[in-house]
Design a protein around this motif. Structure first.
Motif, PDB file in Angstrom:
ATOM      1  N   THR A   1     -20.489  23.455 -30.438  1.00  0.00           N
ATOM      2  CA  THR A   1     -20.402  23.045 -29.492  1.00  0.00           C
ATOM      3  C   THR A   1     -20.105  22.148 -28.872  1.00  0.00           C
TER       4      THR A   1
ATOM      5  N   GLN B   1     -21.975  30.745 -28.689  1.00  0.00           N
ATOM      6  CA  GLN B   1     -23.356  31.392 -27.852  1.00  0.00           C
ATOM      7  C   GLN B   1     -22.982  32.508 -28.523  1.00  0.00           C
TER       8      GLN B   1
ATOM      9  N   ARG C   1     -23.705  33.456 -32.130  1.00  0.00           N
ATOM     10  CA  ARG C   1     -24.999  33.172 -32.650  1.00  0.00           C
ATOM     11  C   ARG C   1     -26.081  33.797 -33.042  1.00  0.00           C
TER      12      ARG C   1
END
Length: 66
Positions: free
Chosen positions: A3, A48, A51
């Protein structure tokens, strides 16, 4: 860790995930100071989503195995 890379080096985040064409577009966007913020947001959201997709695939495989 990934991130932080997505925030500070958005195009590198795409490169590390194997999305070369997207990384080039992101690099063009982040060349300008104003474009850096949208590029960072785009990279974080994409990370995100990636994931979440992996998590969903694991759940689908787990439910099919039964």
């Amino acid at each position: 860790m990934m991130t932080l890379i997505a925030i500070f080096f958005p195009s590198l985040s795409f490169l590390l995930r194997g999305k070369i064409f997207t990384a080039i577009i992101c690099l063009i966007l982040q060349i300008t100071l104003i474009g850096w913020i949208p590029a960072a947001i785009w990279a974080v959201i994409s990370l995100q989503n990636s994931r979440a997709d992996k998590r969903n695939e694991k759940l689908i495989k787990a439910t099919r195995a039964r």
